[in-house]
Write a protein that holds these residues in place. Structure first.
Motif, mmCIF file in Angstrom:
data_model
loop_
_atom_site.group_PDB
_atom_site.id
_atom_site.type_symbol
_atom_site.label_atom_id
_atom_site.label_comp_id
_atom_site.label_asym_id
_atom_site.label_seq_id
_atom_site.Cartn_x
_atom_site.Cartn_y
_atom_site.Cartn_z
ATOM 1 N N ASN A 91 -4.065 -12.453 -19.863
ATOM 2 C CA ASN A 91 -3.401 -12.635 -21.151
ATOM 3 C C ASN A 91 -4.407 -12.960 -22.247
ATOM 4 N N ARG A 234 4.238 -10.730 -26.601
ATOM 5 C CA ARG A 234 5.006 -10.938 -25.378
ATOM 6 C C ARG A 234 6.130 -9.922 -25.252
ATOM 7 N N ALA A 235 6.787 -9.613 -26.383
ATOM 8 C CA ALA A 235 7.879 -8.642 -26.347
ATOM 9 C C ALA A 235 7.384 -7.266 -25.908
ATOM 10 N N LYS A 237 4.842 -6.673 -23.981
ATOM 11 C CA LYS A 237 4.521 -6.718 -22.559
ATOM 12 C C LYS A 237 5.797 -6.651 -21.722
ATOM 13 N N ARG A 238 6.863 -7.289 -22.189
ATOM 14 C CA ARG A 238 8.132 -7.208 -21.460
ATOM 15 C C ARG A 238 8.690 -5.793 -21.488
ATOM 16 N N ASN A 239 8.516 -5.127 -22.629
ATOM 17 C CA ASN A 239 8.970 -3.735 -22.716
ATOM 18 C C ASN A 239 8.193 -2.820 -21.778
ATOM 19 N N GLY A 241 7.295 -3.723 -18.907
ATOM 20 C CA GLY A 241 7.636 -4.111 -17.544
ATOM 21 C C GLY A 241 6.760 -5.187 -16.956
ATOM 22 N N VAL A 243 5.931 -8.940 -16.223
ATOM 23 C CA VAL A 243 6.634 -10.215 -16.118
ATOM 24 C C VAL A 243 5.637 -11.332 -16.388
ATOM 25 N N GLU A 244 5.992 -12.211 -17.344
ATOM 26 C CA GLU A 244 5.111 -13.316 -17.708
ATOM 27 C C GLU A 244 5.743 -14.641 -17.321
ATOM 28 N N GLU A 246 6.013 -18.835 -18.237
ATOM 29 C CA GLU A 246 5.991 -19.625 -19.466
ATOM 30 C C GLU A 246 4.651 -20.329 -19.667
#
Length: 295
Positions: A91, A234-235, A237-239, A241, A243-244, A246
């Motif tokens: 990250n 972060r958004a 990275k979620r798009n 796929g 997984v992060e 907290e």
């Protein structure tokens, strides 16, 4: 705030206490601050020691028939820690490669480089060119403090205007514009510093006032903008796929980078600015560093 209040408090102390006692007072304040921080660290370490004692007790209990369960728990915790470290490193690399975050960090460096060069040179200029006493110099520099106080809440309101009703794009655009305006105001501050030959000491009043406005505007807008950029990072990275967790350290890493840029600007700015001032005069040194705000 300490950066802006320092000249006022230092000037008054110098006038009342003298040079030696003023620096002794500063050393005493720093010593008290260090002792307070050590005390806070001691309070925090007490909780850590309690957790270690509890963990040791659990391990000892495990030796009495539950060794397998303790071993499984330890292995799981170790694997989770390793994954957390790998996630943090990956990250961090991704954040350092983010151009928007680097741009805000560069703006932080530029703003504080200008502040760092104006502060020491202004003392020399006010003394040699205008014959201003130490106390009066402190009050002139405090114009920046007053401007900072007045600008900060207004900038905070602008940053959060329509919060919750506007979309991400408009929010990022508004806060980016505020950062850009702070850079332009800082360049204007450096420009008025050079106009003192024609306008007189009033140019200096305007210069320090614009400095306080620019710094207050930048502090609020840049902090909010960095948080928005982390959220967008972060958004994305979620798009994709990914997984992060907290605890990936995204916010802490970004603000640490901003703090490093802050400190680096206060180091590089005075060195480069004072060097140019010795060669070509104070105005050239200040304007040259201030011109970086336009890059």
């Amino acid at each position: 705030l300490g950066l802006l209040c320092g000249p006022l408090i230092g000037g008054l102390s110098f006038e009342r206490l003298g040079r030696v006692r003023t620096f002794r007072l500063a050393a005493a304040i720093l010593g008290a601050n260090a002792l307070g921080m050590v005390g806070l660290m001691g309070l925090g370490s007490g909780e850590g020691e309690a957790e270690m004692v509890s963990l040791q007790h659990t391990k000892e209990s495990g030796l009495d028939g539950r060794k397998g369960a303790v071993t499984t728990t330890t292995t799981t915790a170790t694997n989770a820690k390793e994954r957390s470290v790998r996630s943090l490193l990956e990250n961090t690399k991704a954040l350092l490669a983010n151009r928007d975050i680097l741009a805000v960090s560069l703006a932080t460096l530029t703003i504080h480089a200008a502040v760092g060069v104006i502060k020491p040179i202004s003392q020399v200029v006010l003394d040699e060119e205008f014959g201003v006493t130490m106390v009066n110099r402190s009050f002139i520099i405090s114009i920046a403090t007053v401007a900072y106080f007045l600008t900060t809440p207004i900038a905070g309101y602008w940053c959060d205007a329509n919060y919750g009703t506007d979309d991400e794009t408009s929010r990022l655009s508004r806060r980016s514009n505020l950062v850009a305006w702070s850079l332009l105001l800082m360049f204007g501050s450096c420009g008025f510093f050079g106009l003192r030959y024609w306008i007189g000491i009033w140019a200096f009043y305007i210069s320090v006032g614009l400095l306080g406005v620019a710094l207050g505007l930048f502090k609020c807008s840049s902090s909010s903008l960095l948080a928005d950029l982390v959220d967008r990072h972060r958004a994305r990275k979620r798009n994709d796929g990914v997984v992060e967790s907290e605890g990936d350290g995204a916010y802490s890493m970004v603000y640490a980078l901003a703090d490093v840029s802050d400190s680096l600007g206060l180091i590089v700015g005075p060195i480069a600015g004072l060097y140019l001032s010795q060669l070509y005069g104070p105005s050239v040194g200040v304007i040259a560093i201030g011109s970086l705000s336009l890059v």
